[in-house]
Design a protein around this motif. Sequence first.
Motif, short mmCIF file in Angstrom:
data_model
loop_
_atom_site.label_atom_id
_atom_site.label_comp_id
_atom_site.label_asym_id
_atom_site.label_seq_id
_atom_site.Cartn_x
_atom_site.Cartn_y
_atom_site.Cartn_z
N ASN A 368 0.79 -1.22 0.00
CA ASN A 368 0.00 0.00 0.00
C ASN A 368 0.82 1.27 0.00
O ASN A 368 1.70 1.47 0.84
CB ASN A 368 -0.93 0.02 1.22
N THR A 369 0.50 2.11 -0.95
CA THR A 369 0.99 3.48 -0.96
C THR A 369 -0.22 4.40 -0.96
O THR A 369 -1.29 4.03 -1.44
CB THR A 369 1.82 3.76 -2.23
N ARG A 370 -0.06 5.60 -0.39
CA ARG A 370 -1.12 6.61 -0.49
C ARG A 370 -1.17 7.03 -1.95
O ARG A 370 -0.19 7.53 -2.49
CB ARG A 370 -0.81 7.81 0.41
N ARG A 398 -2.69 -6.43 3.93
CA ARG A 398 -2.12 -5.15 3.52
C ARG A 398 -0.70 -5.05 4.04
O ARG A 398 -0.43 -5.41 5.18
CB ARG A 398 -2.95 -3.98 4.07
N ASP A 400 2.17 -2.23 4.65
CA ASP A 400 2.51 -0.81 4.70
C ASP A 400 4.04 -0.67 4.69
O ASP A 400 4.77 -1.66 4.85
CB ASP A 400 1.89 -0.17 5.94
N PRO A 401 4.55 0.55 4.52
CA PRO A 401 6.01 0.73 4.39
C PRO A 401 6.82 0.11 5.52
O PRO A 401 7.92 -0.40 5.27
CB PRO A 401 6.16 2.25 4.36
N GLY A 403 5.74 -2.39 7.43
CA GLY A 403 5.20 -3.70 7.78
C GLY A 403 6.09 -4.87 7.39
O GLY A 403 6.93 -4.76 6.51
#
Length: 476
Positions: A368-370, A398, A400-401, A403
Amino acid sequence: MSAELVRLAMTVLQPGFEGTSPPDWLRRALGEGLGGVILFARNSIDEQVVRSVRAENPGAIVAIDEEGGAVTRLEVLAGSSFPGNRALGVADDVDLTERVGRQIGRMLAELDISLNYAPSADVNANPENPVIGVRSFGPDPDLVARHTVAYVAGVQGAGVAACAKHFPGHGDTITDSHLALPTVHASRAVLDERDLPPFRAAIAYGVRSIMSGHLLVPALDPSMPATLSHSALTDLLRGELGFDGVVVTDAIEMQAVADMFGPGEIAVRALAAGADTICAGRADEHSLREMRDAIVAAVRSGTLKEERLAEAAERVLALSAWYADRAALREKAVADVDESVGLEVARAALTTTGAAVLDRGPLVVEVNTRLNQAVDPATPTGIAAALTARLPTTARVRLDPDGELPALDDRPVVLVVHDAARHPWVREAVARVLAARPDAIVVDTGISDAPVGAAHLATHGISRVSAQAAAEWLTR
């Protein structure tokens, strides 16, 4: 202050609001001649919301950002029924693009929405661009120009005004204007050859509105962003390009201009530069009154010519009249349902490498990226949902950066990434997964990187139908 001057000032303002119905302050402002309102997903848009606006001012311009693809306000929870611009550019069929524009126009016509802030006419010249990317038809000026015209033709053919944005072109930036002021380091010759052709084409066709970008373009003005630049909006857009429709500012709460001036000063400077409508997506009663009073005071002091304010208000009212005159077009468009066109484009745009096929539910790992500040945070990529509809045992996690990678068992693995080429941490995560599972499938929903994995799919955008096209291919 005179009533007429106040009414002129109110006519050129276009605020957004919080909540699912217009608040009392907005209703009062509409009764005082407020020229328009912009709607967002947070307003839970339906016929009642628009009806409430029109009850106070039937001629108000009701505007929305309904680009299709990642930027949707009407279908934010399920995902758009239409691929975004990049997918349309990859398919490169102007008839399909016009059909998509017409169906988006049809959706807005059903709700009595006057103006769509689309299409993005930006030429995405810089692959590192954090805010345009798949919102652009592509990196080629001629391709962007012809699809901009086709999209405008579709929307306006449905009786809804279109808007080419973000003038003079947001494609060659590495800064998101929501967060800071981008600079376009291009000569005037490059602007003429690369960035301006889509706007020239849209103007020649008859686009009703153009949105200014909060961009510092030293070749046009070394000191002020285009939204506040007389050289950009009056000398170039009005003078050289001959545009006589409504010039609207991008939202003035964006940091590119909000870090420079307060709302009232931005409104005055934008009007003096040549803008006709001030878009304030995060307005409240205080900021609306601040803008109104600043405009009135500027006219009284001579900082803003009353003739310029009157001209801007006249253009807003002319756009309202244009919309009113096209009720028959909208009635016809509402009946012209083309349910297949979104998926047709998504299938045509899907780019695949490799031959992996899923025969059981995979583990979908969303890296996931914004997406960017223009995309509502609730917008789903849709890949997991589309696969679950076909393979009910599909699971989703998911990443995340910061994670850790999930445990990878013997299930098939599908990595969903966005703009992997722009994010080192995303590429590193993909590499780690592929080291452990070389059979993993990669689906890139953004500007695609070099193909990797047992199969690599590029949807060239985020939409419900793009996800469906990818799921179809993976389960064929």
